[in-house]
Each structure stands twice: as structure tokens, then as C-alpha cells.
Design a protein around this motif. Structure first.
Motif, PDB file in Angstrom:
ATOM      1  N   LYS A 176      -8.979  58.741   4.492  1.00 26.85           N
ATOM      2  CA  LYS A 176      -9.427  59.527   3.308  1.00 26.85           C
ATOM      3  C   LYS A 176      -7.877  59.776   2.905  1.00 26.85           C
ATOM      4  N   CYS A 177      -7.007  60.079   3.774  1.00 25.68           N
ATOM      5  CA  CYS A 177      -5.734  60.224   3.016  1.00 25.68           C
ATOM      6  C   CYS A 177      -4.440  58.474   3.487  1.00 25.68           C
ATOM      7  N   HIS A 178      -4.711  57.990   4.509  1.00 28.31           N
ATOM      8  CA  HIS A 178      -4.292  56.675   4.752  1.00 28.31           C
ATOM      9  C   HIS A 178      -4.008  55.258   4.719  1.00 28.31           C
ATOM     10  N   SER A 179      -3.768  54.812   4.139  1.00 29.30           N
ATOM     11  CA  SER A 179      -3.899  53.852   3.899  1.00 29.30           C
ATOM     12  C   SER A 179      -4.216  53.585   5.728  1.00 29.30           C
ATOM     13  N   ILE A 180      -5.260  52.110   6.266  1.00 21.14           N
ATOM     14  CA  ILE A 180      -5.213  52.161   7.891  1.00 21.14           C
ATOM     15  C   ILE A 180      -5.399  50.164   7.759  1.00 21.14           C
ATOM     16  N   ASP A 181      -4.962  50.036   6.701  1.00 19.89           N
ATOM     17  CA  ASP A 181      -4.762  48.150   6.604  1.00 19.89           C
ATOM     18  C   ASP A 181      -3.555  47.908   6.072  1.00 19.89           C
ATOM     19  N   LYS A 182      -3.039  46.658   6.702  1.00 19.48           N
ATOM     20  CA  LYS A 182      -1.548  46.143   6.104  1.00 19.48           C
ATOM     21  C   LYS A 182      -0.908  45.977   4.534  1.00 19.48           C
ATOM     22  N   VAL A 183      -2.200  46.449   3.874  1.00 23.04           N
ATOM     23  CA  VAL A 183      -1.841  46.234   1.773  1.00 23.04           C
ATOM     24  C   VAL A 183      -1.854  47.644   0.469  1.00 23.04           C
ATOM     25  N   THR A 184      -3.301  47.677   1.200  1.00 21.21           N
ATOM     26  CA  THR A 184      -3.239  48.897   0.169  1.00 21.21           C
ATOM     27  C   THR A 184      -2.737  50.261   0.399  1.00 21.21           C
ATOM     28  N   PRO A 185      -2.231  51.108  -0.875  1.00 19.42           N
ATOM     29  CA  PRO A 185      -1.210  52.433  -0.579  1.00 19.42           C
ATOM     30  C   PRO A 185      -2.174  53.334   0.034  1.00 19.42           C
ATOM     31  N   SER A 186      -1.481  54.446   0.816  1.00 23.70           N
ATOM     32  CA  SER A 186      -2.634  55.952   0.787  1.00 23.70           C
ATOM     33  C   SER A 186      -3.293  56.135  -0.266  1.00 23.70           C
ATOM     34  N   ALA A 218     -10.084  37.607  15.901  1.00 25.62           N
ATOM     35  CA  ALA A 218     -11.001  38.317  16.035  1.00 25.62           C
ATOM     36  C   ALA A 218     -10.761  39.509  17.083  1.00 25.62           C
ATOM     37  N   ALA A 219     -11.023  40.790  16.263  1.00 24.15           N
ATOM     38  CA  ALA A 219     -10.203  41.613  17.469  1.00 24.15           C
ATOM     39  C   ALA A 219     -11.056  42.428  18.248  1.00 24.15           C
ATOM     40  N   SER A 220      -9.898  42.899  19.133  1.00 27.15           N
ATOM     41  CA  SER A 220     -11.058  42.962  20.270  1.00 27.15           C
ATOM     42  C   SER A 220     -11.291  44.297  20.246  1.00 27.15           C
ATOM     43  N   PRO A 221     -12.608  44.298  21.186  1.00 28.31           N
ATOM     44  CA  PRO A 221     -13.386  45.986  21.015  1.00 28.31           C
ATOM     45  C   PRO A 221     -12.215  47.036  21.216  1.00 28.31           C
ATOM     46  N   GLN A 222     -11.763  46.587  21.406  1.00 32.13           N
ATOM     47  CA  GLN A 222     -10.386  48.171  21.371  1.00 32.13           C
ATOM     48  C   GLN A 222      -9.855  48.701  19.873  1.00 32.13           C
ATOM     49  N   GLU A 223      -9.731  47.078  19.589  1.00 31.98           N
ATOM     50  CA  GLU A 223      -8.745  47.127  18.266  1.00 31.98           C
ATOM     51  C   GLU A 223     -10.167  47.411  17.283  1.00 31.98           C
ATOM     52  N   ASP A 265      -8.037  52.709  22.043  1.00 28.73           N
ATOM     53  CA  ASP A 265      -8.471  52.193  20.863  1.00 28.73           C
ATOM     54  C   ASP A 265      -7.383  52.250  19.570  1.00 28.73           C
ATOM     55  N   LEU A 266      -7.066  53.693  19.424  1.00 25.87           N
ATOM     56  CA  LEU A 266      -6.241  53.757  18.576  1.00 25.87           C
ATOM     57  C   LEU A 266      -4.722  53.296  18.176  1.00 25.87           C
ATOM     58  N   LEU A 267      -4.690  53.094  19.087  1.00 25.35           N
ATOM     59  CA  LEU A 267      -2.825  52.255  19.654  1.00 25.35           C
ATOM     60  C   LEU A 267      -2.629  51.217  19.589  1.00 25.35           C
ATOM     61  N   SER A 268      -4.268  50.842  19.870  1.00 24.01           N
ATOM     62  CA  SER A 268      -5.086  48.934  20.207  1.00 24.01           C
ATOM     63  C   SER A 268      -4.633  48.456  18.710  1.00 24.01           C
ATOM     64  N   TYR A 269      -5.781  49.663  17.220  1.00 17.04           N
ATOM     65  CA  TYR A 269      -5.315  49.209  16.322  1.00 17.04           C
ATOM     66  C   TYR A 269      -4.009  49.122  15.723  1.00 17.04           C
ATOM     67  N   LEU A 270      -3.400  50.561  15.670  1.00 11.76           N
ATOM     68  CA  LEU A 270      -2.106  50.572  15.310  1.00 11.76           C
ATOM     69  C   LEU A 270      -0.701  48.876  14.946  1.00 11.76           C
ATOM     70  N   LYS A 271      -1.308  48.832  16.580  1.00 13.11           N
ATOM     71  CA  LYS A 271      -0.084  47.299  17.226  1.00 13.11           C
ATOM     72  C   LYS A 271      -0.564  46.601  16.115  1.00 13.11           C
ATOM     73  N   THR A 272      -2.118  46.456  16.104  1.00 13.28           N
ATOM     74  CA  THR A 272      -2.150  45.315  14.918  1.00 13.28           C
ATOM     75  C   THR A 272      -1.449  44.485  13.766  1.00 13.28           C
ATOM     76  N   ARG A 332     -12.697  49.684  17.638  1.00 12.97           N
ATOM     77  CA  ARG A 332     -13.475  51.252  18.178  1.00 12.97           C
ATOM     78  C   ARG A 332     -12.231  51.452  17.049  1.00 12.97           C
ATOM     79  N   GLY A 333     -10.251  51.611  17.907  1.00 10.61           N
ATOM     80  CA  GLY A 333      -9.667  52.019  16.959  1.00 10.61           C
ATOM     81  C   GLY A 333      -9.383  51.932  15.809  1.00 10.61           C
ATOM     82  N   LYS A 334      -9.843  50.334  14.522  1.00  9.55           N
ATOM     83  CA  LYS A 334     -10.159  50.289  13.854  1.00  9.55           C
ATOM     84  C   LYS A 334     -10.703  51.429  12.774  1.00  9.55           C
ATOM     85  N   THR A 335     -12.501  51.799  13.542  1.00 10.33           N
ATOM     86  CA  THR A 335     -13.703  52.075  12.749  1.00 10.33           C
ATOM     87  C   THR A 335     -12.869  53.932  12.820  1.00 10.33           C
ATOM     88  N   PHE A 336     -12.396  54.782  13.882  1.00  3.86           N
ATOM     89  CA  PHE A 336     -11.907  56.045  14.332  1.00  3.86           C
ATOM     90  C   PHE A 336     -10.885  55.912  13.313  1.00  3.86           C
TER      91      PHE A 336
END
Length: 105
Positions: A39-49, A21-26, A96-103, A28-32
Motif C-alpha cells: 500500500k505504501c512501498h514498492s515491493i518489486d524491482k521497478v515501480t515507484p512506491s 521460479a521463486a522458492s516457496p519461502q520467497e 519468508d520476508l527476508l528471503s523475498y527481500l534478498k531477491t 510467501r515473503g512476497k505475499t506477505f
């Protein structure tokens, strides 16, 4: 021989178990990222931007060490293309955002 006979079972169990499970910080970063970047960037591991010129977040670590992005996020992100808005984050948002990006590495 017992070890070999258990290997398929261990593999099956490992593939069926949910990811950690994602930590609370991760989270929050994902939510941000979802609210401000998806709207412009892919924020996951598979989809195109959605915007072709916007790099997927999963590739950022190949361009920059994620830890070094904190200063730019604090001072404001400015890019050479007009569709990218300027972002200046608060210290807790940066963490928060950096923690999410590291995932995504």
C-alpha cells in the motif's frame, strides 16, 4: 569460429528463458509484502512506491544488510513517521520476508 556464430543464439535463448521460479519461502515473503506493505512501498524491482516517503524494498539492501533486519522485524518496526504502522513478525514470517527481500538486491 563456431563459438562466435553460436553467441547470438545463446543470447537469444538466455533472454527467452523464464527466470528461476521463486522458492516457496520467497513466494510467501512476497505475499506477505503484497498484503502488508505494498500500500505504501514498492515491493518489486521497478515501480515507484505509492507513498513517496516510503522507500522501495529494492533499495533496502543499500541501507541495511538484509540479514540484519530480522531482529528489528521480530522486536517490531517503529519509525518516526505516523503513517508507518508497527509490525512485529513471527519467526517464519521473518524468514519468508527476508528471503523475498534478498531477491530484490
Amino acid at each position: 569460429m563456431i563459438g562466435r556464430s553460436l553467441m547470438p543464439l545463446a543470447f537469444t535463448l538466455a533472454t527467452l528463458m523464464p527466470a528461476a521460479a521463486a522458492s516457496p519461502q520467497e513466494q510467501r515473503g512476497k505475499t506477505f509484502a503484497l498484503n502488508n506493505c505494498a500500500k505504501c512501498h514498492s515491493i518489486d524491482k521497478v515501480t515507484p512506491s505509492p507513498l513517496k516517503i516510503a522507500p522501495p524494498f529494492r533499495t533496502l539492501h543499500k541501507r541495511y544488510p538484509i540479514e540484519t533486519l530480522g531482529e528489528a522485524l521480530a522486536e517490531g518496526i517503529y519509525t518516526g513517521h505516523p503513517t508507518m504502522p508497527t509490525f512485529q513478525l513471527e519467526p517464519d514470517q521473518i524468514g519468508d520476508l527476508l528471503s523475498y527481500l534478498k531477491t530484490l538486491e
